[in-house]
Write a protein that holds these residues in place. Structure first.
Motif, PDB file in Angstrom:
ATOM      1  N   PRO A   1     -11.892   2.471   1.990  1.00 47.04           N
ATOM      2  CA  PRO A   1     -10.490   2.902   1.980  1.00 47.04           C
ATOM      3  C   PRO A   1     -10.107   3.750   3.187  1.00 47.04           C
ATOM      4  CG  PRO A   1     -11.490   3.258  -0.164  1.00 47.04           C
ATOM      5  CD  PRO A   1     -12.588   2.854   0.768  1.00 47.04           C
ATOM      6  N   LEU A   2     -11.058   4.541   3.713  1.00 44.57           N
ATOM      7  CA  LEU A   2     -10.755   5.356   4.894  1.00 44.57           C
ATOM      8  C   LEU A   2     -10.536   4.490   6.125  1.00 44.57           C
ATOM      9  CD1 LEU A   2     -13.209   8.335   4.379  1.00 44.57           C
ATOM     10  CD2 LEU A   2     -10.756   8.256   3.932  1.00 44.57           C
ATOM     11  N   VAL A   3     -11.346   3.450   6.275  1.00 41.54           N
ATOM     12  CA  VAL A   3     -11.146   2.500   7.379  1.00 41.54           C
ATOM     13  C   VAL A   3      -9.788   1.817   7.205  1.00 41.54           C
ATOM     14  CG1 VAL A   3     -11.970   0.340   8.406  1.00 41.54           C
ATOM     15  CG2 VAL A   3     -13.601   2.115   7.765  1.00 41.54           C
ATOM     16  N   GLY A   4      -9.463   1.424   5.979  1.00 42.73           N
ATOM     17  CA  GLY A   4      -8.173   0.791   5.706  1.00 42.73           C
ATOM     18  C   GLY A   4      -7.007   1.710   6.018  1.00 42.73           C
ATOM     19  N   LEU A   5      -7.135   2.990   5.671  1.00 44.29           N
ATOM     20  CA  LEU A   5      -6.070   3.948   5.961  1.00 44.29           C
ATOM     21  C   LEU A   5      -5.902   4.128   7.468  1.00 44.29           C
ATOM     22  CD1 LEU A   5      -4.007   5.877   4.755  1.00 44.29           C
ATOM     23  CD2 LEU A   5      -5.776   7.643   4.781  1.00 44.29           C
ATOM     24  N   PHE A   6      -7.009   4.211   8.184  1.00 46.93           N
ATOM     25  CA  PHE A   6      -6.956   4.338   9.642  1.00 46.93           C
ATOM     26  C   PHE A   6      -6.259   3.125  10.261  1.00 46.93           C
ATOM     27  CE2 PHE A   6      -8.901   3.419  13.793  1.00 46.93           C
ATOM     28  CZ  PHE A   6      -8.502   4.552  14.483  1.00 46.93           C
ATOM     29  N   ILE A   7      -6.619   1.943   9.821  1.00 47.29           N
ATOM     30  CA  ILE A   7      -6.007   0.716  10.352  1.00 47.29           C
ATOM     31  C   ILE A   7      -4.529   0.650   9.972  1.00 47.29           C
ATOM     32  CG2 ILE A   7      -6.003  -1.808  10.124  1.00 47.29           C
ATOM     33  CD1 ILE A   7      -9.070  -1.633  10.060  1.00 47.29           C
ATOM     34  N   ALA A   8      -4.193   1.021   8.731  1.00 46.23           N
ATOM     35  CA  ALA A   8      -2.796   0.985   8.288  1.00 46.23           C
ATOM     36  C   ALA A   8      -1.934   1.944   9.103  1.00 46.23           C
ATOM     37  CB  ALA A   8      -2.705   1.321   6.800  1.00 46.23           C
ATOM     38  N   VAL A   9      -2.424   3.151   9.354  1.00 40.08           N
ATOM     39  CA  VAL A   9      -1.655   4.125  10.134  1.00 40.08           C
ATOM     40  C   VAL A   9      -1.485   3.639  11.578  1.00 40.08           C
ATOM     41  CG1 VAL A   9      -1.722   6.465  11.109  1.00 40.08           C
ATOM     42  CG2 VAL A   9      -2.219   6.103   8.689  1.00 40.08           C
ATOM     43  N   THR A  10      -2.562   3.121  12.155  1.00 40.89           N
ATOM     44  CA  THR A  10      -2.497   2.639  13.537  1.00 40.89           C
ATOM     45  C   THR A  10      -1.531   1.468  13.669  1.00 40.89           C
ATOM     46  OG1 THR A  10      -4.796   3.319  13.863  1.00 40.89           O
ATOM     47  CG2 THR A  10      -3.872   1.784  15.472  1.00 40.89           C
ATOM     48  N   PHE A  11      -1.669   0.462  12.819  1.00 36.74           N
ATOM     49  CA  PHE A  11      -0.779  -0.692  12.882  1.00 36.74           C
ATOM     50  C   PHE A  11       0.659  -0.291  12.563  1.00 36.74           C
ATOM     51  CE2 PHE A  11      -3.998  -4.370  12.035  1.00 36.74           C
ATOM     52  CZ  PHE A  11      -4.658  -4.041  13.199  1.00 36.74           C
ATOM     53  N   SER A  12       0.845   0.602  11.595  1.00 35.23           N
ATOM     54  CA  SER A  12       2.194   1.044  11.222  1.00 35.23           C
ATOM     55  C   SER A  12       2.890   1.709  12.386  1.00 35.23           C
ATOM     56  CB  SER A  12       2.143   2.016  10.051  1.00 35.23           C
ATOM     57  OG  SER A  12       1.673   1.393   8.897  1.00 35.23           O
ATOM     58  N   PHE A  13       2.158   2.552  13.100  1.00 37.23           N
ATOM     59  CA  PHE A  13       2.758   3.248  14.238  1.00 37.23           C
ATOM     60  C   PHE A  13       3.271   2.254  15.276  1.00 37.23           C
ATOM     61  CE2 PHE A  13       2.359   5.057  18.514  1.00 37.23           C
ATOM     62  CZ  PHE A  13       3.292   6.079  18.411  1.00 37.23           C
ATOM     63  N   PHE A  14       2.426   1.303  15.664  1.00 35.18           N
ATOM     64  CA  PHE A  14       2.841   0.337  16.682  1.00 35.18           C
ATOM     65  C   PHE A  14       3.924  -0.599  16.164  1.00 35.18           C
ATOM     66  CE2 PHE A  14      -1.389   1.440  18.423  1.00 35.18           C
ATOM     67  CZ  PHE A  14      -0.953   1.917  19.649  1.00 35.18           C
ATOM     68  N   ALA A  15       3.788  -1.069  14.934  1.00 35.10           N
ATOM     69  CA  ALA A  15       4.787  -1.994  14.387  1.00 35.10           C
ATOM     70  C   ALA A  15       6.138  -1.302  14.217  1.00 35.10           C
ATOM     71  CB  ALA A  15       4.304  -2.555  13.052  1.00 35.10           C
ATOM     72  N   ALA A  16       6.139  -0.070  13.716  1.00 37.21           N
ATOM     73  CA  ALA A  16       7.400   0.640  13.502  1.00 37.21           C
ATOM     74  C   ALA A  16       8.063   1.005  14.822  1.00 37.21           C
ATOM     75  CB  ALA A  16       7.165   1.887  12.658  1.00 37.21           C
ATOM     76  N   THR A  17       7.256   1.373  15.816  1.00 40.60           N
ATOM     77  CA  THR A  17       7.821   1.691  17.125  1.00 40.60           C
ATOM     78  C   THR A  17       8.490   0.471  17.742  1.00 40.60           C
ATOM     79  OG1 THR A  17       6.132   3.383  17.485  1.00 40.60           O
ATOM     80  CG2 THR A  17       7.290   2.565  19.436  1.00 40.60           C
ATOM     81  N   LEU A  18       7.798  -0.653  17.726  1.00 39.56           N
ATOM     82  CA  LEU A  18       8.375  -1.871  18.297  1.00 39.56           C
ATOM     83  C   LEU A  18       9.568  -2.372  17.484  1.00 39.56           C
ATOM     84  CD1 LEU A  18       5.082  -3.686  19.340  1.00 39.56           C
ATOM     85  CD2 LEU A  18       6.709  -2.493  20.818  1.00 39.56           C
ATOM     86  N   THR A  19       9.495  -2.262  16.167  1.00 43.51           N
ATOM     87  CA  THR A  19      10.617  -2.663  15.314  1.00 43.51           C
ATOM     88  C   THR A  19      11.835  -1.792  15.584  1.00 43.51           C
ATOM     89  OG1 THR A  19       9.105  -3.432  13.600  1.00 43.51           O
ATOM     90  CG2 THR A  19      11.366  -2.988  12.928  1.00 43.51           C
ATOM     91  N   SER A  20      11.627  -0.487  15.719  1.00 43.61           N
ATOM     92  CA  SER A  20      12.741   0.421  16.000  1.00 43.61           C
ATOM     93  C   SER A  20      13.400   0.092  17.333  1.00 43.61           C
ATOM     94  CB  SER A  20      12.250   1.867  16.020  1.00 43.61           C
ATOM     95  OG  SER A  20      11.783   2.242  14.755  1.00 43.61           O
TER      96      SER A  20
END
Length: 105
Positions: free
Chosen positions: A61-80
């Motif tokens: 779950p910690l690896v998943g959280l790290f990946i989710a935060v990393t992908f979310s940051f890039f996806a949300a930045t580009l989406t914005s």
């Protein structure tokens, strides 16, 4: 279903939507992978270090959280950025389902 026409969404809202979606999909997937890795059925790595046994159950779950935060940051930045550019030329229609009276807030 109702419809709103908006010129721009707040960047904070976009980050929140994408973060919740990524977290609720990726973390459970990696939690399952951690359980499977603890049984030796799949391989789960943190960097070049393999996770096995109890460390895989905790680390999954910690690896998943790290990946989710990393992908979310890039996806949300580009989406914005994309929605800001889109909002300069056109309006955006947002469709939503209103809350019913007996649903908790």
């Amino acid at each position: 279903m109702h419809e709103y026409e908006v010129k721009r969404l707040r960047t904070r809202s976009i980050f929140k939507i994408i973060f919740v979606g990524m977290t609720l999909s990726i973390v459970p997937l990696f939690a399952i992978s951690g359980v499977l890795a603890s049984m030796g059925l799949v391989k789960l790595y943190w960097g070049s270090e393999p996770l096995t046994g109890g460390s895989a159950i905790i680390g999954g779950p910690l690896v998943g959280l790290f990946i989710a935060v990393t992908f979310s940051f890039f996806a949300a930045t580009l989406t914005s950025l994309g929605l800001i550019l889109y909002g300069k030329k056109r309006t955006l229609k947002v469709y939503y389902y209103p809350m019913e009276k007996n649903e908790p807030s």
